[in-house]
Design a protein around this motif. Sequence first.
Motif, short mmCIF file in Angstrom:
data_model
loop_
_atom_site.label_atom_id
_atom_site.label_comp_id
_atom_site.label_asym_id
_atom_site.label_seq_id
_atom_site.Cartn_x
_atom_site.Cartn_y
_atom_site.Cartn_z
N CYS A 197 33.83 55.42 44.77
CA CYS A 197 32.71 55.33 45.71
C CYS A 197 31.66 54.47 45.03
O CYS A 197 31.02 54.90 44.07
N LEU A 214 33.58 52.31 49.75
CA LEU A 214 34.75 52.82 49.04
C LEU A 214 35.72 51.73 48.66
O LEU A 214 35.89 50.76 49.39
N LEU A 261 35.20 64.54 45.86
CA LEU A 261 36.46 64.15 46.49
C LEU A 261 37.50 65.22 46.22
O LEU A 261 37.58 65.74 45.11
N GLU A 286 37.77 70.38 43.80
CA GLU A 286 36.97 69.22 44.19
C GLU A 286 36.45 68.53 42.92
O GLU A 286 36.05 69.19 41.97
N TRP A 297 37.36 57.98 40.45
CA TRP A 297 38.16 59.19 40.45
C TRP A 297 39.60 58.78 40.23
O TRP A 297 40.01 57.70 40.65
N VAL A 307 28.72 62.45 44.76
CA VAL A 307 29.82 62.45 45.73
C VAL A 307 30.96 63.28 45.16
O VAL A 307 31.17 63.32 43.95
N LEU A 323 35.80 63.40 51.36
CA LEU A 323 34.72 62.88 50.53
C LEU A 323 33.42 63.45 51.09
O LEU A 323 33.19 63.39 52.29
#
Length: 132
Positions: free
Chosen positions: A2, A125, A20, A29, A38, A18, A51
């Motif tokens: 992100c 993204l 994910l 998460e 990530w 953020v 997200l």
Amino acid sequence: LCHEVRGMDLSPGEQVSVSLRDLTRSDPEKETMPGRAWELRQVRSEAVLQLRAWASSSPDSRRQLGELRLPIAQLRALGLNMLYQTWITLDPDPEMPGSQGLGLGDLEQKMNDGSRQLFQPKVCLSLCKAED
């Protein structure tokens, strides 16, 4: 990855993070600041990535700003094997109707609106396989 979030309603002193996760797995998460990558292992084609954008002024408190559910199968149905710096709008209220699952048209509309809706919450993204 992100890259950035925009259009968020932040109070003074709040920072954005953020998170994910793959909704089809029981993995926890993963939360990070925008701009940090990530790595998800063994993402299946039927996976739905969730997200979420968060605002916090301290480590103990955070509030949700928006959410995106990204079905990998629908990306492929659109002919997309990856995303590169793609703006996608978020559902500002995770309880709003339609946020529980996206239709193909909804995902395509969120991608179209990402660069057009200046003040709507959105994320930039990039998404690809680790070997790409």
